[in-house]
Structures are given as structure tokens and as C-alpha cells.
Design a protein around this motif. Structure first.
Motif, PDB file in Angstrom:
ATOM      1  N   ALA A 152       0.824   2.004  15.899  1.00 16.89           N
ATOM      2  CA  ALA A 152      -0.390   1.403  16.442  1.00 16.89           C
ATOM      3  C   ALA A 152      -1.149   2.308  17.405  1.00 16.89           C
ATOM      4  O   ALA A 152      -2.301   2.022  17.730  1.00 16.89           O
ATOM      5  CB  ALA A 152      -0.038   0.090  17.145  1.00 16.89           C
ATOM      6  N   THR A 153      -0.561   3.401  17.826  1.00 21.86           N
ATOM      7  CA  THR A 153      -1.210   4.279  18.786  1.00 21.86           C
ATOM      8  C   THR A 153      -2.536   4.785  18.233  1.00 21.86           C
ATOM      9  O   THR A 153      -2.573   5.444  17.203  1.00 21.86           O
ATOM     10  CB  THR A 153      -0.287   5.462  19.147  1.00 21.86           C
ATOM     11  N   ASN A 154      -3.606   4.452  18.898  1.00 18.31           N
ATOM     12  CA  ASN A 154      -4.963   4.889  18.532  1.00 18.31           C
ATOM     13  C   ASN A 154      -5.360   4.531  17.102  1.00 18.31           C
ATOM     14  O   ASN A 154      -6.051   5.296  16.435  1.00 18.31           O
ATOM     15  CB  ASN A 154      -5.118   6.401  18.756  1.00 18.31           C
ATOM     16  N   LYS A 155      -4.917   3.397  16.620  1.00 21.39           N
ATOM     17  CA  LYS A 155      -5.263   2.956  15.258  1.00 21.39           C
ATOM     18  C   LYS A 155      -5.843   1.553  15.309  1.00 21.39           C
ATOM     19  O   LYS A 155      -5.584   0.782  16.222  1.00 21.39           O
ATOM     20  CB  LYS A 155      -4.017   2.931  14.361  1.00 21.39           C
ATOM     21  N   ASN A 156      -6.576   1.200  14.258  1.00 18.07           N
ATOM     22  CA  ASN A 156      -7.049  -0.165  14.125  1.00 18.07           C
ATOM     23  C   ASN A 156      -6.092  -0.936  13.210  1.00 18.07           C
ATOM     24  O   ASN A 156      -5.222  -0.336  12.559  1.00 18.07           O
ATOM     25  CB  ASN A 156      -8.494  -0.216  13.612  1.00 18.07           C
ATOM     26  N   ILE A 157      -6.235  -2.248  13.157  1.00 14.24           N
ATOM     27  CA  ILE A 157      -5.282  -3.080  12.417  1.00 14.24           C
ATOM     28  C   ILE A 157      -5.215  -2.714  10.935  1.00 14.24           C
ATOM     29  O   ILE A 157      -4.117  -2.575  10.398  1.00 14.24           O
ATOM     30  CB  ILE A 157      -5.576  -4.575  12.647  1.00 14.24           C
ATOM     31  N   PRO A 158      -6.333  -2.507  10.220  1.00 10.10           N
ATOM     32  CA  PRO A 158      -6.199  -2.111   8.802  1.00 10.10           C
ATOM     33  C   PRO A 158      -5.424  -0.803   8.615  1.00 10.10           C
ATOM     34  O   PRO A 158      -4.618  -0.687   7.687  1.00 10.10           O
ATOM     35  CB  PRO A 158      -7.652  -1.969   8.330  1.00 10.10           C
ATOM     36  N   ALA A 159      -5.643   0.173   9.487  1.00  7.01           N
ATOM     37  CA  ALA A 159      -4.913   1.444   9.370  1.00  7.01           C
ATOM     38  C   ALA A 159      -3.422   1.245   9.633  1.00  7.01           C
ATOM     39  O   ALA A 159      -2.587   1.846   8.952  1.00  7.01           O
ATOM     40  CB  ALA A 159      -5.493   2.478  10.337  1.00  7.01           C
ATOM     41  N   ILE A 160      -3.084   0.403  10.597  1.00  9.57           N
ATOM     42  CA  ILE A 160      -1.675   0.126  10.895  1.00  9.57           C
ATOM     43  C   ILE A 160      -1.025  -0.563   9.694  1.00  9.57           C
ATOM     44  O   ILE A 160       0.079  -0.207   9.281  1.00  9.57           O
ATOM     45  CB  ILE A 160      -1.536  -0.747  12.160  1.00  9.57           C
ATOM     46  N   LYS A 161      -1.720  -1.550   9.103  1.00  6.81           N
ATOM     47  CA  LYS A 161      -1.178  -2.251   7.927  1.00  6.81           C
ATOM     48  C   LYS A 161      -0.920  -1.269   6.789  1.00  6.81           C
ATOM     49  O   LYS A 161       0.107  -1.349   6.114  1.00  6.81           O
ATOM     50  CB  LYS A 161      -2.141  -3.344   7.463  1.00  6.81           C
ATOM     51  N   ASP A 162      -1.854  -0.346   6.570  1.00  5.78           N
ATOM     52  CA  ASP A 162      -1.673   0.653   5.505  1.00  5.78           C
ATOM     53  C   ASP A 162      -0.448   1.521   5.768  1.00  5.78           C
ATOM     54  O   ASP A 162       0.350   1.770   4.865  1.00  5.78           O
ATOM     55  CB  ASP A 162      -2.911   1.544   5.374  1.00  5.78           C
ATOM     56  N   MET A 163      -0.284   1.987   7.008  1.00  5.38           N
ATOM     57  CA  MET A 163       0.871   2.833   7.331  1.00  5.38           C
ATOM     58  C   MET A 163       2.173   2.070   7.147  1.00  5.38           C
ATOM     59  O   MET A 163       3.131   2.599   6.565  1.00  5.38           O
ATOM     60  CB  MET A 163       0.769   3.353   8.769  1.00  5.38           C
ATOM     61  N   ILE A 164       2.236   0.825   7.625  1.00  4.81           N
ATOM     62  CA  ILE A 164       3.460   0.023   7.502  1.00  4.81           C
ATOM     63  C   ILE A 164       3.771  -0.230   6.028  1.00  4.81           C
ATOM     64  O   ILE A 164       4.919  -0.087   5.586  1.00  4.81           O
ATOM     65  CB  ILE A 164       3.326  -1.314   8.260  1.00  4.81           C
ATOM     66  N   SER A 165       2.754  -0.575   5.238  1.00  3.31           N
ATOM     67  CA  SER A 165       2.971  -0.810   3.807  1.00  3.31           C
ATOM     68  C   SER A 165       3.486   0.430   3.104  1.00  3.31           C
ATOM     69  O   SER A 165       4.408   0.363   2.284  1.00  3.31           O
ATOM     70  CB  SER A 165       1.670  -1.272   3.138  1.00  3.31           C
ATOM     71  N   ASN A 166       2.898   1.581   3.410  1.00  5.58           N
ATOM     72  CA  ASN A 166       3.342   2.829   2.783  1.00  5.58           C
ATOM     73  C   ASN A 166       4.779   3.173   3.169  1.00  5.58           C
ATOM     74  O   ASN A 166       5.566   3.600   2.322  1.00  5.58           O
ATOM     75  CB  ASN A 166       2.397   3.976   3.143  1.00  5.58           C
ATOM     76  N   MET A 167       5.133   2.978   4.430  1.00  2.00           N
ATOM     77  CA  MET A 167       6.525   3.246   4.842  1.00  2.00           C
ATOM     78  C   MET A 167       7.486   2.300   4.137  1.00  2.00           C
ATOM     79  O   MET A 167       8.570   2.705   3.721  1.00  2.00           O
ATOM     80  CB  MET A 167       6.664   3.123   6.361  1.00  2.00           C
ATOM     81  N   CYS A 168       7.091   1.034   3.995  1.00  3.49           N
ATOM     82  CA  CYS A 168       7.953   0.071   3.302  1.00  3.49           C
ATOM     83  C   CYS A 168       8.163   0.485   1.851  1.00  3.49           C
ATOM     84  O   CYS A 168       9.273   0.408   1.332  1.00  3.49           O
ATOM     85  CB  CYS A 168       7.349  -1.332   3.358  1.00  3.49           C
ATOM     86  N   MET A 169       7.087   0.916   1.208  1.00  5.88           N
ATOM     87  CA  MET A 169       7.198   1.316  -0.198  1.00  5.88           C
ATOM     88  C   MET A 169       8.080   2.554  -0.366  1.00  5.88           C
ATOM     89  O   MET A 169       8.843   2.641  -1.301  1.00  5.88           O
ATOM     90  CB  MET A 169       5.813   1.566  -0.793  1.00  5.88           C
ATOM     91  N   HIS A 170       7.953   3.501   0.546  1.00  8.50           N
ATOM     92  CA  HIS A 170       8.690   4.756   0.403  1.00  8.50           C
ATOM     93  C   HIS A 170      10.113   4.714   0.933  1.00  8.50           C
ATOM     94  O   HIS A 170      10.987   5.383   0.404  1.00  8.50           O
ATOM     95  CB  HIS A 170       7.916   5.903   1.066  1.00  8.50           C
ATOM     96  N   PHE A 171      10.367   3.915   1.965  1.00 11.99           N
ATOM     97  CA  PHE A 171      11.669   3.935   2.593  1.00 11.99           C
ATOM     98  C   PHE A 171      12.407   2.602   2.519  1.00 11.99           C
ATOM     99  O   PHE A 171      13.562   2.520   2.922  1.00 11.99           O
ATOM    100  CB  PHE A 171      11.549   4.338   4.070  1.00 11.99           C
ATOM    101  N   GLY A 172      11.746   1.564   2.031  1.00 11.59           N
ATOM    102  CA  GLY A 172      12.343   0.241   2.001  1.00 11.59           C
ATOM    103  C   GLY A 172      13.227   0.014   0.792  1.00 11.59           C
ATOM    104  O   GLY A 172      13.343   0.852  -0.108  1.00 11.59           O
ATOM    105  N   LYS A 173      13.852  -1.137   0.808  1.00 11.08           N
ATOM    106  CA  LYS A 173      14.701  -1.573  -0.294  1.00 11.08           C
ATOM    107  C   LYS A 173      13.914  -2.610  -1.093  1.00 11.08           C
ATOM    108  O   LYS A 173      13.346  -3.535  -0.532  1.00 11.08           O
ATOM    109  CB  LYS A 173      15.986  -2.194   0.273  1.00 11.08           C
ATOM    110  N   LYS A 174      13.881  -2.439  -2.400  1.00 11.62           N
ATOM    111  CA  LYS A 174      13.117  -3.328  -3.261  1.00 11.62           C
ATOM    112  C   LYS A 174      13.789  -4.704  -3.294  1.00 11.62           C
ATOM    113  O   LYS A 174      14.988  -4.836  -3.419  1.00 11.62           O
ATOM    114  CB  LYS A 174      13.041  -2.753  -4.677  1.00 11.62           C
ATOM    115  N   ILE A 175      12.954  -5.744  -3.194  1.00  9.57           N
ATOM    116  CA  ILE A 175      13.452  -7.120  -3.324  1.00  9.57           C
ATOM    117  C   ILE A 175      13.757  -7.344  -4.791  1.00  9.57           C
ATOM    118  O   ILE A 175      12.910  -7.088  -5.641  1.00  9.57           O
ATOM    119  CB  ILE A 175      12.424  -8.132  -2.823  1.00  9.57           C
ATOM    120  N   PRO A 176      14.961  -7.827  -5.116  1.00  8.77           N
ATOM    121  CA  PRO A 176      15.335  -7.968  -6.530  1.00  8.77           C
ATOM    122  C   PRO A 176      14.471  -8.972  -7.265  1.00  8.77           C
ATOM    123  O   PRO A 176      13.966  -9.873  -6.742  1.00  8.77           O
ATOM    124  CB  PRO A 176      16.789  -8.443  -6.486  1.00  8.77           C
TER     125      PRO A 176
END
Length: 176
Positions: A152-176
Motif C-alpha cells: 500500500a505504500t504510495n499506491k491507490n486501492i486499484p493498484a494495491i488490488k492488482d499487486m495482491i491479485s498478481n502475488m496470489c496468482m504467482h505464489f498462492g495455492k490453487k483452490i481445488p
């Protein structure tokens, strides 16, 4: 972050069409996997003030999106679809039933009228309480909360959502 709500066909989150495609997928997945339909909970808003829109859109959690009147997001390892219509919360979840965990996460067990009575002494706080009546703080997974705060540092909410979504896709575990 532990989980991403993905299915492999969405390669980048952030483009409006892909986000809509993703949430249509989640909606269809829930409809197929939850044949029993939706669960409903009635709230007594006089005793338990609650506003789902204020709570999920206020910038404290970034993995929730609203599409066609429904909020969709991830809680732990569960995809959740929820909407509020007055005193009724209608929701669906996959793969687990989420009611107890979700309602703990949105702090419905907190005595909000008592909290309001303790903090409304300040004129500005009182104005905010009137304007955003029913907004609840959320109890988030500590790791997700920390990562979201760092992003969130120096970001707006849409940019934060994009970063969180991308991290989830790349580093998260897929829901079966």
C-alpha cells in the motif's frame, strides 16, 4: 499469500475484461458446486449495525470485488460470494462452508453500539460514524494484512488490488 482464486485462463489481473471474466468464472463455479443454493442470515441492524459495502470497499481488504451487486473474494482457502439486502446477508462459498469464519472476519461478534458510545465523543469521529454507519473492521490473516500494508505504500486501492491479485496468482495455492 496462501490462496489464489484462479483457474489458469486469467494471465493478468488488472484489465477490466479479465477481471469480469474471472468473476464470471467464480460465479459459475459456485453455481455448479453449490447445488443447495445460497445460505441466508438475518441481522438485527439495531443491535448489530452492519454495512457490507462500507466494510469491503473501505480500503482495509484488497481481495474483494463487487460485480452485479455481489461481493466476491477469498477468505482463507474458501471462495465467498455475498450480498446484503437490508437485514439479510445472502452468501455462498466453496469449497468450505464459511459462515463462522466469515462472520468472525467481519467482526459481527463485536458490540459495535458499545464501541460507538466510547469513541463518538470526538466531533470528527462522530461525523464519520454517522456517514459510515455499520462499517466494521476486519480480522484478516496476519500475513495477508502485512503484505497488503507493504504493497500500500504510495499506491491507490486499484493498484494495491492488482499487486495482491498478481502475488496470489504467482505464489498462492490453487483452490481445488
Amino acid at each position: 499469500l496462501k490462496v489464489y482464486p484462479g483457474h489458469g485462463q486469467v494471465t493478468t489481473i488488472g484489465e477490466k475484461e479479465e477481471v469480469i471474466h474471472f468473476y464470471k468464472f467464480v460465479n459459475n463455479l459456485l453455481a455448479q458446486l453449490m447445488p443447495q443454493g445460497f445460505m441466508e442470515i438475518k441481522l438485527d441492524l439495531a443491535k448489530t449495525p452492519f454495512n457490507l459495502d462500507y466494510t469491503l470497499a473501505c480500503g482495509q481488504a484488497f481481495r474483494w470485488e463487487k460485480l452485479n451487486g455481489w461481493w466476491r473474494g477469498v477468505l482463507g482457502e474458501t471462495v465467498v460470494k455475498i450480498r446484503q439486502n437490508g437485514e439479510t446477508l445472502r452468501f455462498q462459498s466453496y469449497p468450505k462452508k464459511v459462515a463462522p469464519a466469515f462472520f468472525g472476519a467481519i467482526c459481527l461478534d463485536d458490540d459495535l453500539p458499545h464501541i460507538y458510545s466510547r469513541i463518538r465523543k470526538d466531533r470528527y469521529v462522530n461525523e464519520a460514524l454517522k456517514r459510515f454507519h455499520g462499517l466494521r473492521l476486519m480480522r484478516q490473516d496476519p500475513w495477508e494484512c502485512l503484505i497488503s500494508y507493504i504493497c500500500a505504500t504510495n499506491k491507490n486501492i486499484p493498484a494495491i488490488k492488482d499487486m495482491i491479485s498478481n502475488m496470489c496468482m504467482h505464489f498462492g495455492k490453487k483452490i481445488p
